[in-house]
Write a protein that holds these residues in place. Sequence first.
Motif, PDB file in Angstrom:
ATOM      1  N   HIS A  38       0.849  -1.188   0.000  1.00 48.52           N
ATOM      2  CA  HIS A  38       0.000   0.000   0.000  1.00 48.52           C
ATOM      3  C   HIS A  38       0.886   1.239   0.000  1.00 48.52           C
ATOM      4  N   CYS A  39       0.295   2.393  -0.372  1.00 50.43           N
ATOM      5  CA  CYS A  39       1.057   3.636  -0.342  1.00 50.43           C
ATOM      6  C   CYS A  39       1.380   3.966   1.110  1.00 50.43           C
ATOM      7  N   LEU A  40       2.632   4.353   1.361  1.00 50.27           N
ATOM      8  CA  LEU A  40       3.053   4.607   2.740  1.00 50.27           C
ATOM      9  C   LEU A  40       2.512   5.939   3.244  1.00 50.27           C
ATOM     10  N   GLU A  41       2.042   6.785   2.325  1.00 52.69           N
ATOM     11  CA  GLU A  41       1.506   8.087   2.716  1.00 52.69           C
ATOM     12  C   GLU A  41      -0.005   8.020   2.930  1.00 52.69           C
ATOM     13  N   CYS A  42      -0.741   7.595   1.881  1.00 53.71           N
ATOM     14  CA  CYS A  42      -2.203   7.636   1.972  1.00 53.71           C
ATOM     15  C   CYS A  42      -2.817   6.278   2.320  1.00 53.71           C
ATOM     16  N   GLY A  43      -2.024   5.206   2.291  1.00 50.04           N
ATOM     17  CA  GLY A  43      -2.534   3.899   2.694  1.00 50.04           C
ATOM     18  C   GLY A  43      -3.342   3.182   1.634  1.00 50.04           C
ATOM     19  N   LYS A  63       5.696   9.349  -8.274  1.00 49.00           N
ATOM     20  CA  LYS A  63       4.688   9.801  -7.303  1.00 49.00           C
ATOM     21  C   LYS A  63       3.605   8.745  -7.135  1.00 49.00           C
ATOM     22  N   CYS A  64       2.947   8.779  -5.974  1.00 49.00           N
ATOM     23  CA  CYS A  64       1.808   7.886  -5.742  1.00 49.00           C
ATOM     24  C   CYS A  64       0.669   8.307  -6.661  1.00 49.00           C
ATOM     25  N   ARG A  65       0.064   7.331  -7.344  1.00 46.90           N
ATOM     26  CA  ARG A  65      -1.011   7.613  -8.284  1.00 46.90           C
ATOM     27  C   ARG A  65      -2.246   8.191  -7.562  1.00 46.90           C
ATOM     28  N   TYR A  66      -2.377   7.875  -6.266  1.00 47.78           N
ATOM     29  CA  TYR A  66      -3.609   8.232  -5.556  1.00 47.78           C
ATOM     30  C   TYR A  66      -3.495   9.543  -4.785  1.00 47.78           C
ATOM     31  N   CYS A  67      -2.336   9.774  -4.117  1.00 47.63           N
ATOM     32  CA  CYS A  67      -2.228  11.001  -3.324  1.00 47.63           C
ATOM     33  C   CYS A  67      -1.161  11.962  -3.856  1.00 47.63           C
ATOM     34  N   GLY A  68      -0.366  11.522  -4.823  1.00 51.16           N
ATOM     35  CA  GLY A  68       0.609  12.420  -5.443  1.00 51.16           C
ATOM     36  C   GLY A  68       1.890  12.639  -4.659  1.00 51.16           C
TER      37      GLY A  68
HETATM   38 ZN    ZN Z   1      -0.523   7.640  -1.759  1.00 48.80          ZN
END
Ligand code: ZN
Length: 249
Positions: A38-43, A63-68
């Motif tokens: 999972h993304c370590l920032e937005c989960g 960059k994360c596709r979901y939170c950037g």
């Molecule tokens: Zn993210």
Amino acid sequence: MMIIDLLIVMIGLTFGSFLNVIIWRLPRQESIITPGSHCLECGEDLKIRDLIPVFSFFLTRGKCRYCGKAISWQYPVVEVLTAFLLTILYHNYGLNISFIIYSILICILIVCSLIDLQYKIIPNKLTYPALIAALISSIFLNHISLMGSLTGILVPGGLFLLLALLYGKGLGMGDVKLVAVIGAVIGWQFTLIGIFLASLIGSITGLILMIAGIMDRKTRIPFAPFIGLGTIISLFYGEELFSILMSLY
Ligand SMILES: [Zn+2]
């Protein structure tokens, strides 16, 4: 020939991707298996298209596709490094049991190096099972004899233990255990060559960092990356280096 190369690169990238998970989770006492990536920032749970080694990283420009939020460069670097080293290993040893065993050793060295760089530790959770696995594999497989494996633990491990006890701060018990693991897999001669190279490269690096003012004499340099580098050079060029040393002697 080309297809095998491509296959090994793909396996290396995939292994590297898994090593990244271990490097992140092991020092944090998290499970390696669950939860899924999972993304370590937005989960946000990562989908298949987010998990393709190297390509996913460059596709989303890091960059994360979901939170950037930015994704660490460590991810593609570890993936490419693993693929690169396994490819060279294959060209040196071919497809055999040594290739498989040394591949696992290289993976362990990469994980220990990255964790030591970030946390200044080498986890027992990695070195203890590796040591046992190395000893057991020496009984059942023919890359090294059991005696070769045992002297591989005792000679370089003993030397490092002595150094750690004498000099204390510079070397830790984690380094001692890591060297014992390497010795158990590749034997004491190649391990000593690796340690020699590691000390040489480590000293030069330390000197450069001191001259550049990045560190002073008291800063502890993580030694695992140098042990890893020395061991890998020894794996690839150990026999040549050994005969050069013997001819000098
Ligand atoms: Zn993210």
